[in-house]
Design a protein around this motif. Structure first.
Motif, PDB file in Angstrom:
ATOM      1  N   THR A   1       0.819  -1.214   0.000  1.00 22.17           N
ATOM      2  CA  THR A   1       0.000   0.000   0.000  1.00 22.17           C
ATOM      3  C   THR A   1       0.850   1.261   0.000  1.00 22.17           C
ATOM      4  O   THR A   1       0.373   2.311  -0.413  1.00 22.17           O
ATOM      5  CB  THR A   1      -0.923   0.006   1.225  1.00 22.17           C
ATOM      6  OG1 THR A   1      -0.123  -0.075   2.422  1.00 22.17           O
ATOM      7  CG2 THR A   1      -1.875  -1.189   1.174  1.00 22.17           C
ATOM      8  N   SER A   2       2.063   1.170   0.464  1.00 20.74           N
ATOM      9  CA  SER A   2       2.920   2.354   0.530  1.00 20.74           C
ATOM     10  C   SER A   2       4.375   1.935   0.408  1.00 20.74           C
ATOM     11  O   SER A   2       4.740   0.787   0.677  1.00 20.74           O
ATOM     12  CB  SER A   2       2.697   3.123   1.840  1.00 20.74           C
ATOM     13  OG  SER A   2       3.066   2.325   2.948  1.00 20.74           O
ATOM     14  N   THR A   3       5.184   2.914   0.012  1.00 26.12           N
ATOM     15  CA  THR A   3       6.622   2.713  -0.105  1.00 26.12           C
ATOM     16  C   THR A   3       7.310   3.647   0.879  1.00 26.12           C
ATOM     17  O   THR A   3       7.034   4.851   0.906  1.00 26.12           O
ATOM     18  CB  THR A   3       7.110   3.016  -1.526  1.00 26.12           C
ATOM     19  OG1 THR A   3       6.422   2.166  -2.450  1.00 26.12           O
ATOM     20  CG2 THR A   3       8.596   2.782  -1.654  1.00 26.12           C
ATOM     21  N   VAL A   4       8.192   3.090   1.666  1.00 25.70           N
ATOM     22  CA  VAL A   4       8.924   3.856   2.681  1.00 25.70           C
ATOM     23  C   VAL A   4      10.366   3.982   2.219  1.00 25.70           C
ATOM     24  O   VAL A   4      10.985   3.000   1.798  1.00 25.70           O
ATOM     25  CB  VAL A   4       8.855   3.170   4.056  1.00 25.70           C
ATOM     26  CG1 VAL A   4       9.605   3.998   5.099  1.00 25.70           C
ATOM     27  CG2 VAL A   4       7.410   2.953   4.484  1.00 25.70           C
ATOM     28  N   TYR A   5      10.895   5.193   2.273  1.00 26.29           N
ATOM     29  CA  TYR A   5      12.290   5.428   1.918  1.00 26.29           C
ATOM     30  C   TYR A   5      12.886   6.403   2.920  1.00 26.29           C
ATOM     31  O   TYR A   5      12.214   7.314   3.413  1.00 26.29           O
ATOM     32  CB  TYR A   5      12.430   5.946   0.483  1.00 26.29           C
ATOM     33  CG  TYR A   5      11.537   7.102   0.122  1.00 26.29           C
ATOM     34  CD1 TYR A   5      11.996   8.419   0.219  1.00 26.29           C
ATOM     35  CD2 TYR A   5      10.232   6.896  -0.313  1.00 26.29           C
ATOM     36  CE1 TYR A   5      11.194   9.490  -0.115  1.00 26.29           C
ATOM     37  CE2 TYR A   5       9.420   7.966  -0.654  1.00 26.29           C
ATOM     38  CZ  TYR A   5       9.900   9.248  -0.551  1.00 26.29           C
ATOM     39  OH  TYR A   5       9.092  10.309  -0.869  1.00 26.29           O
ATOM     40  N   GLU A   6      14.169   6.216   3.217  1.00 26.75           N
ATOM     41  CA  GLU A   6      14.838   6.982   4.262  1.00 26.75           C
ATOM     42  C   GLU A   6      16.240   7.379   3.808  1.00 26.75           C
ATOM     43  O   GLU A   6      16.806   6.798   2.888  1.00 26.75           O
ATOM     44  CB  GLU A   6      14.941   6.161   5.561  1.00 26.75           C
ATOM     45  CG  GLU A   6      13.618   5.828   6.212  1.00 26.75           C
ATOM     46  CD  GLU A   6      13.795   5.053   7.507  1.00 26.75           C
ATOM     47  OE1 GLU A   6      14.954   4.684   7.817  1.00 26.75           O
ATOM     48  OE2 GLU A   6      12.785   4.815   8.195  1.00 26.75           O
ATOM     49  N   ASN A   7      16.753   8.386   4.500  1.00 24.71           N
ATOM     50  CA  ASN A   7      18.160   8.749   4.382  1.00 24.71           C
ATOM     51  C   ASN A   7      18.701   9.015   5.782  1.00 24.71           C
ATOM     52  O   ASN A   7      18.142   8.521   6.768  1.00 24.71           O
ATOM     53  CB  ASN A   7      18.351   9.945   3.443  1.00 24.71           C
ATOM     54  CG  ASN A   7      17.670  11.204   3.950  1.00 24.71           C
ATOM     55  OD1 ASN A   7      17.017  11.201   4.991  1.00 24.71           O
ATOM     56  ND2 ASN A   7      17.820  12.286   3.215  1.00 24.71           N
ATOM     57  N   LEU A   8      19.747   9.796   5.888  1.00 23.23           N
ATOM     58  CA  LEU A   8      20.344  10.058   7.198  1.00 23.23           C
ATOM     59  C   LEU A   8      19.570  11.062   8.023  1.00 23.23           C
ATOM     60  O   LEU A   8      19.838  11.198   9.222  1.00 23.23           O
ATOM     61  CB  LEU A   8      21.780  10.573   7.018  1.00 23.23           C
ATOM     62  CG  LEU A   8      22.766   9.624   6.330  1.00 23.23           C
ATOM     63  CD1 LEU A   8      24.098  10.324   6.139  1.00 23.23           C
ATOM     64  CD2 LEU A   8      22.926   8.352   7.134  1.00 23.23           C
ATOM     65  N   TRP A   9      18.600  11.757   7.413  1.00 20.36           N
ATOM     66  CA  TRP A   9      17.952  12.862   8.101  1.00 20.36           C
ATOM     67  C   TRP A   9      16.452  12.673   8.306  1.00 20.36           C
ATOM     68  O   TRP A   9      15.902  13.213   9.258  1.00 20.36           O
ATOM     69  CB  TRP A   9      18.178  14.163   7.320  1.00 20.36           C
ATOM     70  CG  TRP A   9      19.591  14.351   6.902  1.00 20.36           C
ATOM     71  CD1 TRP A   9      20.124  14.083   5.681  1.00 20.36           C
ATOM     72  CD2 TRP A   9      20.673  14.800   7.722  1.00 20.36           C
ATOM     73  NE1 TRP A   9      21.459  14.359   5.673  1.00 20.36           N
ATOM     74  CE2 TRP A   9      21.831  14.804   6.914  1.00 20.36           C
ATOM     75  CE3 TRP A   9      20.765  15.219   9.048  1.00 20.36           C
ATOM     76  CZ2 TRP A   9      23.071  15.200   7.394  1.00 20.36           C
ATOM     77  CZ3 TRP A   9      21.998  15.622   9.524  1.00 20.36           C
ATOM     78  CH2 TRP A   9      23.135  15.609   8.709  1.00 20.36           C
ATOM     79  N   MET A  10      15.805  11.921   7.441  1.00 19.15           N
ATOM     80  CA  MET A  10      14.350  11.834   7.516  1.00 19.15           C
ATOM     81  C   MET A  10      13.859  10.502   6.974  1.00 19.15           C
ATOM     82  O   MET A  10      14.606   9.761   6.319  1.00 19.15           O
ATOM     83  CB  MET A  10      13.698  12.980   6.739  1.00 19.15           C
ATOM     84  CG  MET A  10      13.996  12.954   5.253  1.00 19.15           C
ATOM     85  SD  MET A  10      13.242  14.345   4.359  1.00 19.15           S
ATOM     86  CE  MET A  10      14.136  15.713   5.101  1.00 19.15           C
ATOM     87  N   SER A  11      12.596  10.240   7.262  1.00 22.48           N
ATOM     88  CA  SER A  11      11.902   9.056   6.753  1.00 22.48           C
ATOM     89  C   SER A  11      10.654   9.520   6.016  1.00 22.48           C
ATOM     90  O   SER A  11       9.909  10.368   6.518  1.00 22.48           O
ATOM     91  CB  SER A  11      11.531   8.114   7.900  1.00 22.48           C
ATOM     92  OG  SER A  11      10.783   7.018   7.426  1.00 22.48           O
ATOM     93  N   CYS A  12      10.417   8.982   4.819  1.00 19.55           N
ATOM     94  CA  CYS A  12       9.290   9.382   3.985  1.00 19.55           C
ATOM     95  C   CYS A  12       8.477   8.155   3.595  1.00 19.55           C
ATOM     96  O   CYS A  12       8.987   7.029   3.555  1.00 19.55           O
ATOM     97  CB  CYS A  12       9.768  10.099   2.718  1.00 19.55           C
ATOM     98  SG  CYS A  12      10.733  11.594   3.034  1.00 19.55           S
ATOM     99  N   ALA A  13       7.208   8.390   3.310  1.00 17.21           N
ATOM    100  CA  ALA A  13       6.298   7.329   2.865  1.00 17.21           C
ATOM    101  C   ALA A  13       5.471   7.855   1.703  1.00 17.21           C
ATOM    102  O   ALA A  13       5.017   9.004   1.719  1.00 17.21           O
ATOM    103  CB  ALA A  13       5.396   6.876   4.003  1.00 17.21           C
ATOM    104  N   MET A  14       5.283   7.012   0.700  1.00 20.56           N
ATOM    105  CA  MET A  14       4.484   7.375  -0.469  1.00 20.56           C
ATOM    106  C   MET A  14       3.435   6.285  -0.693  1.00 20.56           C
ATOM    107  O   MET A  14       3.764   5.096  -0.743  1.00 20.56           O
ATOM    108  CB  MET A  14       5.365   7.512  -1.711  1.00 20.56           C
ATOM    109  CG  MET A  14       4.616   7.929  -2.964  1.00 20.56           C
ATOM    110  SD  MET A  14       5.716   8.212  -4.380  1.00 20.56           S
ATOM    111  CE  MET A  14       6.454   6.575  -4.559  1.00 20.56           C
ATOM    112  N   ASP A  15       2.159   6.702  -0.804  1.00 20.04           N
ATOM    113  CA  ASP A  15       1.092   5.733  -0.988  1.00 20.04           C
ATOM    114  C   ASP A  15       0.902   5.415  -2.468  1.00 20.04           C
ATOM    115  O   ASP A  15       1.638   5.893  -3.335  1.00 20.04           O
ATOM    116  CB  ASP A  15      -0.215   6.235  -0.356  1.00 20.04           C
ATOM    117  CG  ASP A  15      -0.659   7.570  -0.927  1.00 20.04           C
ATOM    118  OD1 ASP A  15      -0.141   7.952  -1.992  1.00 20.04           O
ATOM    119  OD2 ASP A  15      -1.511   8.229  -0.308  1.00 20.04           O
TER     120      ASP A  15
END
Length: 220
Positions: free
Chosen positions: A41-55
């Motif tokens: 249902t969603s894709t989660v991606y991260e780096n050294l500073w934040m975490s993001c999610a895209m539906d």
């Protein structure tokens, strides 16, 4: 040092430094995997500073990590190493610009300029090592969690930010090593002093004009 070699080494180091600045804010250091998931249902991606999610509709939201001390140790170390790489790369670019023979900075003392260029090469190598350690350590943790069957959290795959970091480290190390090798093989310029040749001319002329005491007439 050959000016073409100088320009090539500087271009490699400068490009590696630019790619560090591109990799650091890149959001796709790790991306959630679809392996083993029937419905995503969603894709989660991260780096050294934040975490993001895209539906599934393409809407994404990001949140920054709230606390530095609450982060994992490898995240804190990766941040420090990447920032150090940027600082070292900036110093390496400046040192190489000053040490290049085609630049007017630093005067005409080519021995000193060669040493400054060598310092720039060392800084480029250190920048590449910091970048490689940071991204490789981050990738190691991704693969360790991915292949751990008992890991309860979200499993991730390696994102494009890590590949940019590896390219950056490789370019910086290659540029720094080539610059160091070029500076090492280059010897100090031999300066010809005109008074030495004048002395040799005078001495040779004097030896030709001086009569020999053991001439044939001495025995007659």
């Amino acid at each position: 040092m050959n000016p073409a070699v100088e320009v090539a080494c500087f271009a490699l180091g400068f490009l590696g430094w630019i790619l560090v600045g591109v990799a650091l804010p890149n959001r796709y250091w790790r991306v959630s995997t679809v392996d083993g998931n029937v419905i995503t249902t969603s894709t989660v991606y991260e780096n050294l500073w934040m975490s993001c999610a895209m539906d599934a509709t393409g809407v994404h939201s990001c949140r920054e990590f709230p606390s530095l001390l609450a982060l994992s140790g490898y995240l804190q170390a990766s941040r420090a190493l990447m920032i150090t790489a940027i600082v070292l790369g900036a110093c390496g670019v400046l040192a190489t610009l000053v040490g290049m023979r085609c630049s007017k900075a630093g005067g005409e003392n080519y021995v000193l300029k060669g040493r400054i260029a060598g310092v720039g090469g060392v800084l480029f190598v250190l920048q590449g090592l910091c970048t490689m350690i940071s991204v490789s350590w981050y990738a190691f943790n991704i693969t360790q969690e991915f292949f751990d069957p008992l890991y309860p959290g979200i499993k991730y795959e390696i994102g494009e930010g890590l590949y940019i970091g590896w390219c950056s480290g490789t370019l910086a190390i290659c540029g720094g090593v080539c610059l160091l090798c070029a500076c090492r093989t280059e010897g100090p310029d031999k300066v010809s002093y005109p008074y030495q040749s004048a002395k040799r001319t005078v001495y040779s002329g004097a030896s030709q004009k001086t009569p020999s005491n053991y001439d044939r007439n001495a025995y007659v």
